[in-house]
Design an enzyme around this catalytic site. Sequence first.
Site, PDB file in Angstrom:
ATOM      1  N   PHE A 135       3.948  -2.765   5.998  1.00 44.40           N
ATOM      2  CA  PHE A 135       5.296  -2.443   6.483  1.00 44.40           C
ATOM      3  C   PHE A 135       5.741  -1.061   6.060  1.00 44.40           C
ATOM      4  CE2 PHE A 135       6.545  -3.519   2.168  1.00 44.40           C
ATOM      5  CZ  PHE A 135       7.592  -2.646   1.944  1.00 44.40           C
ATOM      6  N   SER A 191      -1.545  -5.117   0.428  1.00 40.82           N
ATOM      7  CA  SER A 191      -1.593  -5.462  -0.994  1.00 40.82           C
ATOM      8  C   SER A 191      -3.028  -5.853  -1.386  1.00 40.82           C
ATOM      9  CB  SER A 191      -0.630  -6.618  -1.266  1.00 40.82           C
ATOM     10  OG  SER A 191      -0.970  -7.707  -0.442  1.00 40.82           O
ATOM     11  N   CYS A 216       2.634   3.514  -1.269  1.00 41.01           N
ATOM     12  CA  CYS A 216       1.407   3.219  -1.995  1.00 41.01           C
ATOM     13  C   CYS A 216       1.080   4.325  -2.980  1.00 41.01           C
ATOM     14  CB  CYS A 216       0.263   3.095  -1.014  1.00 41.01           C
ATOM     15  SG  CYS A 216       0.195   4.506   0.090  1.00 41.01           S
TER      16      CYS A 216
HETATM   17  P1  NAD Z   1       0.804  -7.120   2.786  1.00 47.55           P
HETATM   18  O1  NAD Z   1      -0.467  -7.216   2.066  1.00 47.55           O
HETATM   19  O2  NAD Z   1       1.814  -8.203   2.613  1.00 47.55           O
HETATM   20  O3  NAD Z   1       0.540  -7.049   4.371  1.00 47.55           O
HETATM   21  C1  NAD Z   1      -0.379  -6.113   4.927  1.00 47.55           C
HETATM   22  C2  NAD Z   1      -0.839  -6.634   6.283  1.00 47.55           C
HETATM   23  O4  NAD Z   1      -1.586  -7.851   6.079  1.00 47.55           O
HETATM   24  C3  NAD Z   1       0.297  -6.980   7.238  1.00 47.55           C
HETATM   25  O5  NAD Z   1      -0.091  -6.638   8.543  1.00 47.55           O
HETATM   26  C4  NAD Z   1       0.436  -8.494   7.086  1.00 47.55           C
HETATM   27  O6  NAD Z   1       0.903  -9.134   8.248  1.00 47.55           O
HETATM   28  C5  NAD Z   1      -0.985  -8.940   6.772  1.00 47.55           C
HETATM   29  N1  NAD Z   1      -1.031 -10.110   5.870  1.00 47.55           N
HETATM   30  C6  NAD Z   1      -0.090 -10.485   4.966  1.00 47.55           C
HETATM   31  N2  NAD Z   1      -0.508 -11.590   4.304  1.00 47.55           N
HETATM   32  C7  NAD Z   1      -1.733 -11.893   4.781  1.00 47.55           C
HETATM   33  C8  NAD Z   1      -2.687 -12.914   4.475  1.00 47.55           C
HETATM   34  N3  NAD Z   1      -2.443 -13.833   3.546  1.00 47.55           N
HETATM   35  N4  NAD Z   1      -3.857 -12.929   5.155  1.00 47.55           N
HETATM   36  C9  NAD Z   1      -4.119 -12.003   6.095  1.00 47.55           C
HETATM   37  N5  NAD Z   1      -3.250 -11.011   6.422  1.00 47.55           N
HETATM   38  C10 NAD Z   1      -2.077 -10.949   5.770  1.00 47.55           C
HETATM   39  O7  NAD Z   1       1.433  -5.687   2.428  1.00 47.55           O
HETATM   40  P2  NAD Z   1       2.875  -5.124   2.760  1.00 47.55           P
HETATM   41  O8  NAD Z   1       3.892  -5.822   1.922  1.00 47.55           O
HETATM   42  O9  NAD Z   1       3.088  -5.057   4.230  1.00 47.55           O
HETATM   43  O10 NAD Z   1       2.699  -3.617   2.257  1.00 47.55           O
HETATM   44  C11 NAD Z   1       2.835  -3.236   0.923  1.00 47.55           C
HETATM   45  C12 NAD Z   1       1.502  -3.244   0.195  1.00 47.55           C
HETATM   46  O11 NAD Z   1       0.590  -2.376   0.840  1.00 47.55           O
HETATM   47  C13 NAD Z   1       1.615  -2.729  -1.231  1.00 47.55           C
HETATM   48  O12 NAD Z   1       0.801  -3.511  -2.048  1.00 47.55           O
HETATM   49  C14 NAD Z   1       1.101  -1.314  -1.142  1.00 47.55           C
HETATM   50  O13 NAD Z   1       0.588  -0.769  -2.328  1.00 47.55           O
HETATM   51  C15 NAD Z   1       0.040  -1.467  -0.116  1.00 47.55           C
HETATM   52  N6  NAD Z   1      -0.269  -0.189   0.507  1.00 47.55           N
HETATM   53  C16 NAD Z   1      -1.413   0.433   0.102  1.00 47.55           C
HETATM   54  C17 NAD Z   1      -1.730   1.662   0.639  1.00 47.55           C
HETATM   55  C18 NAD Z   1      -2.964   2.386   0.199  1.00 47.55           C
HETATM   56  O14 NAD Z   1      -3.184   3.460   0.675  1.00 47.55           O
HETATM   57  N7  NAD Z   1      -3.780   1.855  -0.665  1.00 47.55           N
HETATM   58  C19 NAD Z   1      -0.909   2.241   1.612  1.00 47.55           C
HETATM   59  C20 NAD Z   1       0.241   1.561   2.008  1.00 47.55           C
HETATM   60  C21 NAD Z   1       0.548   0.337   1.441  1.00 47.55           C
END
Ligand code: NAD
Length: 503
Positions: free
Chosen positions: A153, A230, A285
């Site tokens: 998001f 995440s 991130c």
């Molecule tokens: P999230 O892990 O909740 O969701 C990421 C994606 O995975 C979304 O499209 C979501 O719909 C999907 N998803 C969620 N739960 C799932 C599951 N159980 N099984 C399969 N798919 C699932 O992350 P978020 O809250 O949208 O974003 C924030 C996180 O992303 C933070 O941990 C942040 O550090 C990380 N992030 C990392 C980077 C990087 O470059 N390493 C960049 C941006 C964000």
Amino acid sequence: MQDTVRFIGHFIGGAAGEEKGARAGDVYDPATGEITGSVAFADGEAVDRAVDDASRAFESWRHVPVSKRASVMFAFRELLLSRKQDLARMISSEHGKVVADAVGEIDRGIEVVEFACGIGQLLKGDFSENVSRGVDTYSIRQPLGVVAGITPFNFPAMVPMWMFPIAIACGNTFVLKPSERDPSAPNFLAELFIEAGLPPGVLNVVHGDKVAVDALLTHRDVAAVSSVGSTPVARHIYETGAANGKRVQALGGAKNHMVVMPDCDLEAAANALVSAGYGSTGQRCMAVSAVVAVGEAGDALIDRLRSKIEKLRVGPASDPDAEMGPLVSGEARDKVASFVDLGLDEGADLAVDGRGVKVEGNEEGFFLGPTLFDRVTPDMRIYQEEIFGPVLSVVRCDSLDEAIAIVNANPYGNGTAIFTANGNSARLFQNEVSVGMVGVNVPIPVPVAFYPFGGWKSSLFGDSHVYGPEGVRFYTRTKVVTSRWPEGEPSAGPNLSFPGSDR
Ligand code: NAD
């Protein structure tokens, strides 16, 4: 709830659909707390439709000349520039970040589109003449087929643009599953790309949750998956995608440290910390969330941080003077607030408490003010876990060696920075630190588009970082051709020994 709740449907075959499907999710305006949209949640059938459509589109897109593919990228870039403000407002309305911050993420996404405009140069193979008598060898890079992107998001435009411009420029077709919390910007990107001349089906967007993600991860016709999210989700995507025979790169969460040496310009370091800790309400991130203050840097830094934090303006994106918006959801706000309670229980000093913040006229918004903890220790959960909100934790130590040991003991390894006036300290830090992206007097070292982006350890699963030349390699596979054109030579007859070059 607003009077008109917009429906956001899957974008398949060149347009967003109206069909509601069995499941949907609420989309909020985080600044008001109101539900403003309803987003379709894909089931296996909707994912099949998106992948089938992308598979059909691949059969022609892969044959489109590379110069034509580049020209569509150029047109897409122009549209992104001309519609930047509309896109930024759309991001702010669902994510909550202030408009200037949304513009910043679009600009970083455009950089990747510009990189993809040079795809002709990037896809060039190698050629070796006369590797044996009359024999030439050359390599070509070919697209993989249908590739998928799963995005978080916190950057609803930039992170998808880390992926699909390069994948598509390489000749693949792409199915994007963006975050269900701010789904409008990804659909708008797909619309602009179609307007730029992209054939329908080359970029499809399916919305939803784990059901959609798992359908993509197990789909026979998805060749590769890029994901950002995440760490637990990244691990699941990496393991499931790999078990289903896909090429996978899965970027995870972070706990980014900034080491502040006593010899640095402390005023510059404090400004950098406030920007990198509280920009986008700490939901980046590459946000700095842990400060490692070495020696006497600690006291001087805390005083400066406190006075700068008190001047920050928290407010909705509609307030042109607001510097920090709300968190993305009520759940996220409550989770971050619970970490502040936890920090107090664990014995950290709460130097600035953001829990009581009130934004006049936006009382129902998901706001939480900037928060600062001092004297945090590595055994505390507020240090170990990713809070993903406007909370900075200052850890104190006595030497650079100790600071490096603290950073390296942390399970995450996305980004880190050192602020120092000493080249030797910077060089030691850069060499010894177990982190994928390092800043020297630069707090958020997100690489420009012609270098790759990626962390180490629990911040990335897979072999390859995103975008830059590594992105081109990830979205293509190498074919090596060994070729001979004999002219009038009689065949020497069968020879069963292993063929070698003519030495
Ligand atoms: P999230 O892990 O909740 O969701 C990421 C994606 O995975 C979304 O499209 C979501 O719909 C999907 N998803 C969620 N739960 C799932 C599951 N159980 N099984 C399969 N798919 C699932 O992350 P978020 O809250 O949208 O974003 C924030 C996180 O992303 C933070 O941990 C942040 O550090 C990380 N992030 C990392 C980077 C990087 O470059 N390493 C960049 C941006 C964000």
